[in-house]
Design a protein around this motif. Structure first.
Motif, PDB file in Angstrom:
ATOM      1  N   LYS A 177       0.610  -1.743   0.074  1.00 18.28           N
ATOM      2  CA  LYS A 177      -0.636  -0.008   0.155  1.00 18.28           C
ATOM      3  C   LYS A 177       0.761   1.526   0.144  1.00 18.28           C
ATOM      4  CE  LYS A 177      -4.035  -1.790   2.359  1.00 18.28           C
ATOM      5  NZ  LYS A 177      -5.040  -1.636   3.343  1.00 18.28           N
ATOM      6  N   ASN A 178       2.263   1.505  -0.937  1.00 12.59           N
ATOM      7  CA  ASN A 178       2.553   2.508  -0.851  1.00 12.59           C
ATOM      8  C   ASN A 178       3.245   2.883   0.490  1.00 12.59           C
ATOM      9  OD1 ASN A 178       1.449   3.174  -3.643  1.00 12.59           O
ATOM     10  ND2 ASN A 178      -0.088   4.483  -2.840  1.00 12.59           N
ATOM     11  N   VAL A 179       3.854   1.528   1.002  1.00 11.26           N
ATOM     12  CA  VAL A 179       5.143   2.011   2.174  1.00 11.26           C
ATOM     13  C   VAL A 179       5.387   0.782   2.339  1.00 11.26           C
ATOM     14  CG1 VAL A 179       3.622   3.755   3.310  1.00 11.26           C
ATOM     15  CG2 VAL A 179       3.107   1.089   4.506  1.00 11.26           C
ATOM     16  N   LEU A 180       7.181   0.685   2.485  1.00  9.43           N
ATOM     17  CA  LEU A 180       7.929  -0.271   2.902  1.00  9.43           C
ATOM     18  C   LEU A 180       7.177  -0.936   4.205  1.00  9.43           C
ATOM     19  CD1 LEU A 180       9.748  -1.999   1.843  1.00  9.43           C
ATOM     20  CD2 LEU A 180      11.324  -0.282   2.792  1.00  9.43           C
ATOM     21  N   LEU A 181       7.214  -1.811   4.174  1.00 15.24           N
ATOM     22  CA  LEU A 181       6.442  -2.779   5.885  1.00 15.24           C
ATOM     23  C   LEU A 181       7.341  -3.345   5.856  1.00 15.24           C
ATOM     24  CD1 LEU A 181       4.662  -2.964   7.747  1.00 15.24           C
ATOM     25  CD2 LEU A 181       3.873  -5.123   6.926  1.00 15.24           C
ATOM     26  N   VAL A 182       8.554  -3.932   6.912  1.00 15.94           N
ATOM     27  CA  VAL A 182       9.521  -3.778   7.615  1.00 15.94           C
ATOM     28  C   VAL A 182       9.575  -4.691   8.791  1.00 15.94           C
ATOM     29  CG1 VAL A 182      12.364  -3.435   7.520  1.00 15.94           C
ATOM     30  CG2 VAL A 182      11.187  -2.123   6.331  1.00 15.94           C
ATOM     31  N   TYR A 201       8.079   2.091   6.808  1.00 17.41           N
ATOM     32  CA  TYR A 201       8.744   3.706   5.742  1.00 17.41           C
ATOM     33  C   TYR A 201       8.187   4.214   4.846  1.00 17.41           C
ATOM     34  CZ  TYR A 201      12.517   5.822   3.017  1.00 17.41           C
ATOM     35  OH  TYR A 201      13.214   6.863   2.150  1.00 17.41           O
ATOM     36  N   PHE A 202       7.912   5.714   4.553  1.00 15.12           N
ATOM     37  CA  PHE A 202       7.613   5.896   3.692  1.00 15.12           C
ATOM     38  C   PHE A 202       8.097   6.992   2.644  1.00 15.12           C
ATOM     39  CE2 PHE A 202       4.611   5.967   7.514  1.00 15.12           C
ATOM     40  CZ  PHE A 202       3.265   5.672   7.097  1.00 15.12           C
ATOM     41  N   PRO A 203       7.546   6.381   1.353  1.00  9.36           N
ATOM     42  CA  PRO A 203       8.978   7.012   0.587  1.00  9.36           C
ATOM     43  C   PRO A 203       9.311   8.380  -0.085  1.00  9.36           C
ATOM     44  CG  PRO A 203       7.384   5.291  -0.665  1.00  9.36           C
ATOM     45  CD  PRO A 203       7.210   5.474   0.903  1.00  9.36           C
ATOM     46  N   LYS A 204       7.764   9.015  -0.074  1.00  8.32           N
ATOM     47  CA  LYS A 204       7.082  10.198  -0.153  1.00  8.32           C
ATOM     48  C   LYS A 204       7.942  11.330   0.380  1.00  8.32           C
ATOM     49  CE  LYS A 204       2.977   8.993  -3.264  1.00  8.32           C
ATOM     50  NZ  LYS A 204       2.169   9.567  -3.647  1.00  8.32           N
ATOM     51  N   ASP A 205       7.920  10.830   2.432  1.00  8.68           N
ATOM     52  CA  ASP A 205       8.342  12.015   2.740  1.00  8.68           C
ATOM     53  C   ASP A 205       9.402  11.227   3.707  1.00  8.68           C
ATOM     54  OD1 ASP A 205       7.012  10.500   4.537  1.00  8.68           O
ATOM     55  OD2 ASP A 205       6.252  12.114   5.039  1.00  8.68           O
ATOM     56  N   HIS A 206       9.916  10.316   3.456  1.00  8.37           N
ATOM     57  CA  HIS A 206      11.015   9.322   4.152  1.00  8.37           C
ATOM     58  C   HIS A 206      10.950   9.322   5.876  1.00  8.37           C
ATOM     59  CE1 HIS A 206      12.824   9.856   0.078  1.00  8.37           C
ATOM     60  NE2 HIS A 206      13.049  11.107   0.004  1.00  8.37           N
ATOM     61  N   THR A 207      10.342   9.359   6.012  1.00  6.31           N
ATOM     62  CA  THR A 207       9.318   9.209   7.711  1.00  6.31           C
ATOM     63  C   THR A 207       9.096   7.773   7.957  1.00  6.31           C
ATOM     64  OG1 THR A 207       7.058   9.839   7.300  1.00  6.31           O
ATOM     65  CG2 THR A 207       8.538  11.757   8.194  1.00  6.31           C
ATOM     66  N   LEU A 208       9.468   8.001   9.138  1.00 11.12           N
ATOM     67  CA  LEU A 208       9.148   6.487  10.041  1.00 11.12           C
ATOM     68  C   LEU A 208       7.434   5.632  10.822  1.00 11.12           C
ATOM     69  CD1 LEU A 208      13.032   4.901  11.019  1.00 11.12           C
ATOM     70  CD2 LEU A 208      11.788   4.726   8.909  1.00 11.12           C
ATOM     71  N   ASP A 209       7.336   5.155  10.822  1.00 10.42           N
ATOM     72  CA  ASP A 209       6.231   5.336  11.442  1.00 10.42           C
ATOM     73  C   ASP A 209       5.999   3.382  12.212  1.00 10.42           C
ATOM     74  OD1 ASP A 209       3.765   5.881  13.182  1.00 10.42           O
ATOM     75  OD2 ASP A 209       2.689   6.448  11.763  1.00 10.42           O
ATOM     76  N   PHE A 210       5.129   3.381  12.879  1.00 11.38           N
ATOM     77  CA  PHE A 210       4.881   1.863  13.380  1.00 11.38           C
ATOM     78  C   PHE A 210       3.671   1.484  12.403  1.00 11.38           C
ATOM     79  CE2 PHE A 210       6.368   3.677  17.782  1.00 11.38           C
ATOM     80  CZ  PHE A 210       7.119   3.016  18.047  1.00 11.38           C
TER      81      PHE A 210
END
Length: 168
Positions: A127-132, A148-157
């Motif tokens: 869904k347009n994010v990298l799940l790690v 990891y959100f590739p559009k703004d390069h932020t991280l989240d749970f």
């Protein structure tokens, strides 16, 4: 020269053209394999490999800063803003105080304890994010899932219902 007069066959030119064609194809294949290796062997489409490379790099550096207990640098990677302290009100949704409670080695909210080692075991664009999926301190049971959100390069749970299969 008429239409039926063919030019003389040049064997050296044909060999040179064939060698250039095979050499270019081989070089392209080698570049693709090297890019796949550098991006972490993703089992994903080639156009997502750069996202894998950037996301794994960001999460790896984030967790290295957490291991060193350098939470200010880790938070800068989390929000992708090295000058976050100059405008901390911009990050009121997940402020630094809450970040410290989640990631500090002495915090009771940190369910992993002191983060000493980490290993990225799975990554997939979802869904347009990298799940790690990350194993903290060599744990084999419950992995930590970060996005990891590739559009703004932020991280989240990762949301609780989004997890990767890590095997038996």
């Amino acid at each position: 020269m008429t239409l039926l007069d063919a030019p003389k066959y040049d064997e050296a030119r044909e060999n040179r053209n064939r060698a250039m064609l095979y050499g270019s194809g081989g070089l392209l294949f080698i570049l693709i394999v090297v890019f796949w290796l550098v991006s972490g062997h993703p089992a994903d489409w080639p156009w997502n490999w750069y996202t894998h490379m950037r996301g794994r790099y960001a999460i790896n550096h984030f967790l290295q800063d957490v291991e060193k207990n350098d939470l200010r640098s880790a938070y800068a990677i989390w929000v992708h803003d090295p000058n976050w302290s100059q405008h901390a009100d911009k990050y009121a949704a997940y402020p630094f105080d809450r970040f410290q409670k989640d990631w500090s080695s002495t915090s009771p909210d940190n369910e992993y304890g002191v983060v000493q080692t980490h290993e990225i075991v799975a990554a997939r664009v979802f869904k347009n994010v990298l799940l790690v999926g990350v194993l903290i301190n060599g744990r084999k049971s419950k992995a930590l899932f970060l996005t990891y959100f590739p559009k703004d390069h932020t991280l989240d749970f990762a949301p609780p219902d989004e997890e990767l299969y890590l095997g038996p």
